[in-house]
Design an enzyme around this catalytic site. Structure first.
Site, PDB file in Angstrom:
ATOM      1  N   HIS A  28       0.872  -1.756   0.267  1.00 35.88           N
ATOM      2  CA  HIS A  28      -0.284  -0.562  -0.128  1.00 35.88           C
ATOM      3  C   HIS A  28       0.930   1.030   0.013  1.00 35.88           C
ATOM      4  O   HIS A  28       1.810   1.352   1.443  1.00 35.88           O
ATOM      5  CB  HIS A  28      -0.871  -0.178   1.424  1.00 35.88           C
ATOM      6  CG  HIS A  28      -2.024   1.255   1.022  1.00 35.88           C
ATOM      7  ND1 HIS A  28      -3.430   0.854   1.087  1.00 35.88           N
ATOM      8  CD2 HIS A  28      -1.153   2.348   1.792  1.00 35.88           C
ATOM      9  CE1 HIS A  28      -3.664   2.433   1.339  1.00 35.88           C
ATOM     10  NE2 HIS A  28      -2.749   3.146   1.221  1.00 35.88           N
ATOM     11  N   HIS A  83       1.844   5.091  -2.244  1.00 38.02           N
ATOM     12  CA  HIS A  83       1.097   6.179  -2.657  1.00 38.02           C
ATOM     13  C   HIS A  83       2.529   7.239  -3.320  1.00 38.02           C
ATOM     14  O   HIS A  83       3.413   7.863  -2.419  1.00 38.02           O
ATOM     15  CB  HIS A  83       0.805   7.421  -2.041  1.00 38.02           C
ATOM     16  CG  HIS A  83      -0.430   7.204  -1.158  1.00 38.02           C
ATOM     17  ND1 HIS A  83      -2.011   7.100  -1.716  1.00 38.02           N
ATOM     18  CD2 HIS A  83      -0.991   6.024   0.385  1.00 38.02           C
ATOM     19  CE1 HIS A  83      -2.772   6.700  -1.033  1.00 38.02           C
ATOM     20  NE2 HIS A  83      -2.293   6.193  -0.036  1.00 38.02           N
ATOM     21  N   PHE A  84       2.661   7.569  -4.597  1.00 44.25           N
ATOM     22  CA  PHE A  84       4.225   7.381  -5.493  1.00 44.25           C
ATOM     23  C   PHE A  84       4.012   9.403  -5.566  1.00 44.25           C
ATOM     24  O   PHE A  84       4.578  10.071  -6.222  1.00 44.25           O
ATOM     25  CB  PHE A  84       4.147   7.048  -6.492  1.00 44.25           C
ATOM     26  CG  PHE A  84       5.561   5.712  -6.122  1.00 44.25           C
ATOM     27  CD1 PHE A  84       6.165   5.958  -5.423  1.00 44.25           C
ATOM     28  CD2 PHE A  84       4.439   4.601  -7.128  1.00 44.25           C
ATOM     29  CE1 PHE A  84       6.736   5.109  -5.567  1.00 44.25           C
ATOM     30  CE2 PHE A  84       5.709   3.543  -6.436  1.00 44.25           C
ATOM     31  CZ  PHE A  84       6.861   3.178  -5.988  1.00 44.25           C
ATOM     32  N   ARG A  85       2.671   9.486  -5.867  1.00 49.06           N
ATOM     33  CA  ARG A  85       1.665  10.566  -6.436  1.00 49.06           C
ATOM     34  C   ARG A  85       2.225  10.724  -8.067  1.00 49.06           C
ATOM     35  O   ARG A  85       2.626   9.819  -8.347  1.00 49.06           O
ATOM     36  CB  ARG A  85       2.587  11.889  -5.626  1.00 49.06           C
ATOM     37  CG  ARG A  85       2.434  12.242  -4.205  1.00 49.06           C
ATOM     38  CD  ARG A  85       0.795  11.872  -3.605  1.00 49.06           C
ATOM     39  NE  ARG A  85       1.323  11.895  -2.160  1.00 49.06           N
ATOM     40  CZ  ARG A  85      -0.405  11.713  -1.474  1.00 49.06           C
ATOM     41  NH1 ARG A  85      -1.077  10.882  -2.057  1.00 49.06           N
ATOM     42  NH2 ARG A  85      -0.544  11.631   0.143  1.00 49.06           N
ATOM     43  N   ASN A  98      -5.353   7.312  -5.876  1.00 47.12           N
ATOM     44  CA  ASN A  98      -5.395   8.784  -6.172  1.00 47.12           C
ATOM     45  C   ASN A  98      -5.198   9.971  -6.430  1.00 47.12           C
ATOM     46  O   ASN A  98      -4.674  10.829  -5.718  1.00 47.12           O
ATOM     47  CB  ASN A  98      -6.110   8.218  -4.559  1.00 47.12           C
ATOM     48  CG  ASN A  98      -4.875   8.462  -3.295  1.00 47.12           C
ATOM     49  OD1 ASN A  98      -3.700   7.910  -3.494  1.00 47.12           O
ATOM     50  ND2 ASN A  98      -5.013   9.590  -2.250  1.00 47.12           N
ATOM     51  N   LYS A 116      -8.583  -0.338  -6.061  1.00 44.58           N
ATOM     52  CA  LYS A 116      -9.411   0.814  -4.106  1.00 44.58           C
ATOM     53  C   LYS A 116     -10.588   1.173  -4.313  1.00 44.58           C
ATOM     54  O   LYS A 116     -10.950   2.420  -4.943  1.00 44.58           O
ATOM     55  CB  LYS A 116      -8.156   1.825  -4.388  1.00 44.58           C
ATOM     56  CG  LYS A 116      -7.940   2.108  -3.080  1.00 44.58           C
ATOM     57  CD  LYS A 116      -7.360   1.828  -2.359  1.00 44.58           C
ATOM     58  CE  LYS A 116      -7.798   2.101  -0.341  1.00 44.58           C
ATOM     59  NZ  LYS A 116      -6.677   2.947  -0.041  1.00 44.58           N
ATOM     60  N   HIS A 154     -10.758   1.797   1.350  1.00 38.34           N
ATOM     61  CA  HIS A 154      -9.843   2.206   2.949  1.00 38.34           C
ATOM     62  C   HIS A 154     -11.696   2.244   3.148  1.00 38.34           C
ATOM     63  O   HIS A 154     -12.201   2.767   3.203  1.00 38.34           O
ATOM     64  CB  HIS A 154     -10.211   3.904   2.030  1.00 38.34           C
ATOM     65  CG  HIS A 154      -9.706   4.581   2.885  1.00 38.34           C
ATOM     66  ND1 HIS A 154      -8.454   5.856   3.155  1.00 38.34           N
ATOM     67  CD2 HIS A 154     -10.330   5.009   4.073  1.00 38.34           C
ATOM     68  CE1 HIS A 154      -8.432   6.178   4.432  1.00 38.34           C
ATOM     69  NE2 HIS A 154      -9.830   5.874   4.489  1.00 38.34           N
ATOM     70  N   HIS A 202      -5.030  -0.261   5.280  1.00 35.23           N
ATOM     71  CA  HIS A 202      -4.901  -0.051   6.230  1.00 35.23           C
ATOM     72  C   HIS A 202      -5.131   0.305   8.204  1.00 35.23           C
ATOM     73  O   HIS A 202      -6.081   1.102   8.146  1.00 35.23           O
ATOM     74  CB  HIS A 202      -4.030   2.004   6.736  1.00 35.23           C
ATOM     75  CG  HIS A 202      -4.897   2.218   5.371  1.00 35.23           C
ATOM     76  ND1 HIS A 202      -5.946   2.430   6.019  1.00 35.23           N
ATOM     77  CD2 HIS A 202      -4.231   3.598   4.594  1.00 35.23           C
ATOM     78  CE1 HIS A 202      -6.816   3.022   5.238  1.00 35.23           C
ATOM     79  NE2 HIS A 202      -5.948   3.061   3.984  1.00 35.23           N
ATOM     80  N   LEU A 233      -4.799   9.421   7.793  1.00 34.62           N
ATOM     81  CA  LEU A 233      -5.927   8.384   8.113  1.00 34.62           C
ATOM     82  C   LEU A 233      -5.526   7.895   7.370  1.00 34.62           C
ATOM     83  O   LEU A 233      -5.464   7.105   6.330  1.00 34.62           O
ATOM     84  CB  LEU A 233      -6.788   9.515   7.272  1.00 34.62           C
ATOM     85  CG  LEU A 233      -7.255  10.908   7.781  1.00 34.62           C
ATOM     86  CD1 LEU A 233      -8.227  11.672   6.068  1.00 34.62           C
ATOM     87  CD2 LEU A 233      -8.378  11.602   8.784  1.00 34.62           C
ATOM     88  N   ASP A 288       1.777   2.769   3.687  1.00 36.98           N
ATOM     89  CA  ASP A 288       0.624   3.778   3.224  1.00 36.98           C
ATOM     90  C   ASP A 288       1.741   5.130   3.199  1.00 36.98           C
ATOM     91  O   ASP A 288       1.233   6.011   4.111  1.00 36.98           O
ATOM     92  CB  ASP A 288      -0.464   3.444   4.216  1.00 36.98           C
ATOM     93  CG  ASP A 288      -1.281   4.493   3.760  1.00 36.98           C
ATOM     94  OD1 ASP A 288      -1.547   5.197   2.969  1.00 36.98           O
ATOM     95  OD2 ASP A 288      -1.924   5.518   5.045  1.00 36.98           O
ATOM     96  N   HIS A 323       3.401  14.953   1.308  1.00 35.38           N
ATOM     97  CA  HIS A 323       2.862  16.198   1.243  1.00 35.38           C
ATOM     98  C   HIS A 323       4.018  16.775   1.543  1.00 35.38           C
ATOM     99  O   HIS A 323       4.860  16.865   2.889  1.00 35.38           O
ATOM    100  CB  HIS A 323       1.730  16.363   2.383  1.00 35.38           C
ATOM    101  CG  HIS A 323       0.663  15.070   1.994  1.00 35.38           C
ATOM    102  ND1 HIS A 323      -0.663  15.433   0.927  1.00 35.38           N
ATOM    103  CD2 HIS A 323      -0.147  14.307   2.373  1.00 35.38           C
ATOM    104  CE1 HIS A 323      -1.465  14.450   1.207  1.00 35.38           C
ATOM    105  NE2 HIS A 323      -1.152  13.884   1.919  1.00 35.38           N
ATOM    106  N   ALA A 331      -3.434  15.122   5.585  1.00 38.10           N
ATOM    107  CA  ALA A 331      -3.290  13.606   5.713  1.00 38.10           C
ATOM    108  C   ALA A 331      -2.253  12.995   5.040  1.00 38.10           C
ATOM    109  O   ALA A 331      -2.364  12.928   4.494  1.00 38.10           O
ATOM    110  CB  ALA A 331      -4.424  13.226   6.338  1.00 38.10           C
TER     111      ALA A 331
HETATM  112  C1  NCD Z   1      -3.279   9.715   2.048  1.00 36.86           C
HETATM  113  C2  NCD Z   1      -3.251   9.632   1.078  1.00 36.86           C
HETATM  114  O1  NCD Z   1      -2.399  10.998   1.209  1.00 36.86           O
HETATM  115  O2  NCD Z   1      -2.811   9.928  -0.557  1.00 36.86           O
HETATM  116  N1  NCD Z   1      -3.191   9.649   3.110  1.00 36.86           N
HETATM  117  C3  NCD Z   1      -2.926   9.275   4.203  1.00 36.86           C
HETATM  118  O3  NCD Z   1      -3.431   9.713   5.440  1.00 36.86           O
HETATM  119  N2  NCD Z   1      -3.137   7.809   4.725  1.00 36.86           N
HETATM  120  C4  NCD Z   1      -4.164   8.561   1.026  1.00 36.86           C
HETATM  121  C5  NCD Z   1      -5.256   7.677   1.887  1.00 36.86           C
HETATM  122  O4  NCD Z   1      -4.304   6.233   1.313  1.00 36.86           O
HETATM  123  O5  NCD Z   1      -5.905   7.524   3.510  1.00 36.86           O
HETATM  124 ZN    ZN Z   2      -3.079   5.087   1.773  1.00 35.10          ZN
END
Ligand code: NCD
Ligand code: ZN
Length: 344
Positions: free
Chosen positions: A13, A15-17, A41, A98, A135, A173, A218, A246, A250, A262
């Site tokens: 799990h 997030h690469f952006r 996302n 997802k 989620h 998560h 989150l 996760d 940011h 988050a």
């Molecule tokens: C994640 C994100 O920033 O894309 N943020 C987080 O707090 N985990 C989104 C997610 O997995 O809920």
């Molecule tokens: Zn996530």
């Protein structure tokens, strides 16, 4: 013990952006993981097979030279997703889908507002042998943020799992004792990922002595009885629980803000953070199953065959990392000392 060699782990799990971020995030993850489940996302979300395959190419072109890192692509469920989208996704090599409840988290505005419309899509996901990644939080304003995961189980997840027994579901998560109990009581088709922050921290680490924005993610950190239940889950060695960082970057100014985002950016210390907590719990021998075996087994993929080595050596997570666009980001656990380090 002064060194620990385990099968190369995967991150189930992440997030690469996109864009410039990839030059930072892809090397950070491929440093120690062979594969990662890439969350969809983005803005706009990765909602069909061709978007997923384009995104995969951008990730691969940001991979360090000679790396054998493999991004595992996912689709973002929206109110408009059709069973045909699922068939197409499978054909193109997408391996999971997802589900975000609308408004649950970063960039989830496009997400699903009414689960009952999705039944034909869930059927297609099961039929095509894709996994459903969830989620698990309700988003109703009147539900307390600390109760949203349990409420999601009671209102939705229980039904999904009962109505689609063939569907493989990863409860992403997880953060509560309720989620641990739900996963343990469910069939072998239900598993969960656990993040380093939810194993290492509880809500005191978010709120005592001032708001700690870099510990805000989150689902939000819960009270310590829930943290202890997650720790018990990994100590048990149950293959239903596996690694998913996760890691969710940011920029610093978006976290340290009147309305902070988050997400914890843990990629640069991911496996070390897990080693830290597994050592604290006196179960370093269980790290390999959690990090390198159980996820691959649940996804029906081959386990990795190469290894990584962790060395018992103190080091400090940097206070900041500079992104390719010149802006700083504060990594999770910034300035804190870790006891294990990936051998370079
Ligand atoms: C994640 C994100 O920033 O894309 N943020 C987080 O707090 N985990 C989104 C997610 O997995 O809920
Ligand atoms: Zn996530």
């Amino acid at each position: 013990m002064t060194s620990l060699t385990i099968t190369t782990p995967d991150d189930w799990h992440l997030h690469f952006r996109d864009g410039d971020f990839l030059k930072e995030t892809v090397p950070a993850t491929s440093r120690c993981f062979r594969r990662a489940i890439v969350m969809p996302n983005l803005v706009p979300p990765v909602a069909n097979a061709s978007m997923a395959m384009e995104y995969k190419k951008r990730i691969l072109s940001a991979s360090p030279e000679g790396s054998d890192f493999e991004p595992l692509m996912t689709l973002y469920l929206t109110n408009d997703t059709t069973p045909q989208d699922i068939v197409d996704a499978k054909r193109e090599g997408v391996i999971a889908v997802k589900l975000y409840p609308a408004g649950a988290t970063t960039n989830s505005d496009a997400a699903v507002s009414d689960l009952s419309h999705l039944e034909p899509v869930f059927e297609a996901i099961a039929q095509e042998g894709l996994l459903l990644l969830v989620h698990g939080e309700v988003t109703d304003n009147e539900i307390d943020i600390f109760d949203r995961e349990k409420m999601f189980i009671d209102r939705h997840l229980q039904d999904i799992v009962e109505n689609f027994p063939e569907l493989k579901v990863v409860f992403e998560h997880i953060t509560t004792k309720d989620a641990v109990e739900f996963v343990l009581a469910s069939s072998a088709n239900v598993a969960a990922t656990i993040t380093p922050q939810h194993l290492l921290l509880n809500r005191n680490d978010l709120l005592v002595g001032g708001v700690q924005p870099h510990n805000y993610c989150l689902p939000v950190l819960k009270r310590n009885i829930h943290q202890l239940a997650l720790q018990d889950a990994v100590v048990s060695g149950s293959p239903k629980f596996f690694l998913g960082t996760d890691s969710a970057p940011h920029e610093k100014h978006r976290k340290e803000s009147a309305c902070g985002c988050a997400g914890c950016y843990s990629a640069w210390s991911a496996i070390e953070l897990y080693a830290q907590i597994f050592e604290q719990l006196d179960v370093l021998d269980k790290l390999e199953g959690f990090a390198s075996h159980f996820g691959a087994d649940f996804y029906g993929l081959e386990r990795n065959t190469d290894t990584i080595t962790l060395i018992k050596q103190e080091w400090q997570v940097p206070d900041e990392i500079i992104l390719p666009n010149g802006n700083p980001i504060v990594p999770f656990f910034a300035g804190k000392t870790l006891n294990w380090k990936l051998e370079s």
